[in-house]
Design a protein around this motif. Sequence first.
Motif, mmCIF file in Angstrom:
data_model
loop_
_atom_site.group_PDB
_atom_site.id
_atom_site.type_symbol
_atom_site.label_atom_id
_atom_site.label_comp_id
_atom_site.label_asym_id
_atom_site.label_seq_id
_atom_site.Cartn_x
_atom_site.Cartn_y
_atom_site.Cartn_z
ATOM 1 N N HIS A 1 86.453 65.233 -6.102
ATOM 2 C CA HIS A 1 86.603 65.842 -7.330
ATOM 3 C C HIS A 1 87.710 67.116 -7.270
ATOM 4 N N SER A 2 87.398 68.001 -6.208
ATOM 5 C CA SER A 2 88.251 68.825 -6.008
ATOM 6 C C SER A 2 89.592 68.741 -6.085
ATOM 7 N N GLN B 1 95.239 67.722 -11.092
ATOM 8 C CA GLN B 1 95.561 67.938 -12.867
ATOM 9 C C GLN B 1 96.047 69.459 -13.056
ATOM 10 N N LEU B 2 95.521 70.349 -12.091
ATOM 11 C CA LEU B 2 96.316 71.756 -12.341
ATOM 12 C C LEU B 2 97.737 71.933 -12.118
ATOM 13 N N ASP C 1 99.820 70.414 -15.068
ATOM 14 C CA ASP C 1 99.575 71.214 -15.979
ATOM 15 C C ASP C 1 100.583 72.274 -15.629
ATOM 16 N N SER D 1 82.406 65.532 -3.624
ATOM 17 C CA SER D 1 82.963 66.956 -4.161
ATOM 18 C C SER D 1 84.289 67.113 -3.847
ATOM 19 N N SER E 1 91.071 65.967 -7.215
ATOM 20 C CA SER E 1 91.637 65.433 -8.510
ATOM 21 C C SER E 1 91.911 66.785 -9.204
ATOM 22 N N ASP E 2 91.160 67.705 -9.419
ATOM 23 C CA ASP E 2 91.228 68.936 -10.069
ATOM 24 C C ASP E 2 92.247 69.478 -9.856
#
Length: 236
Positions: free
Chosen positions: A218-219, A225-226, A229, A215, A221-222
């Motif tokens: 994944h956090s 990505q944010l 962006d 988890s 990686s998110d």
Amino acid sequence: MKLPASMPRLKGFRHPREIIAYAVWTYHRFALSTADVEDLLAERGVIVSRETIRLWVNRFGAHFADFIRRDRPSAADKWHLDEVVIPINGIKYWLWRAVDADGDVLDILIQPRRNAKAAKRFLKRLIAQFGAPRVVVTDKLRSYFKPIRDLAPNADHRAHKGLNNRIEGSHRPTRKREKIMGRFKSPRQGQRFLATHDQINTIFRPRRYRISTISYRHSRSDAFQLWADYALEMTA
């Protein structure tokens, strides 16, 4: 941290936006000075002065913080409020901070006083952003009582030193950065830096002890990505 190489160049800036975003990220994510970030970039073949890095941090740090606030999930309706003293140019100021039940910083405000007027100003600012809370946890400072009763009459106000431990940990990064920066030079500088720093740490410092390794990855990686962006949305 790798950002897409195809990002359009930021108008009026010599360096690509990937480099600017990377400099802002490293400065706020780690306890680094602008000189440290200068050396990190130099090791990667990017020659830029620490003064330029300082300008990038001041100019674009607020951009990332604003977008993080925009996209963050709704805040929990249980708030922890606390205040801590920060000396600036030999004058005592108070850093007011609020975190929700998940430990995410909602907002900060540097004020010269630690009284009911200051507490009311901070609480009004919070309610304007997040609505009225269900529970407010504070220490035993009497200045909180009337503002909470007036502005959030339906909230359950719990005034107890031991109940407010969740917010105490959020002050530690502030002390660490304050030491590295040689103390804040003005209330404005402190407000600008901490308002940005706390929001960036919200997405890049999840409470790892509460989640599994998968988890956490994944956090992370998110969050990357944010950040990519948000870098694409930077404007001159």
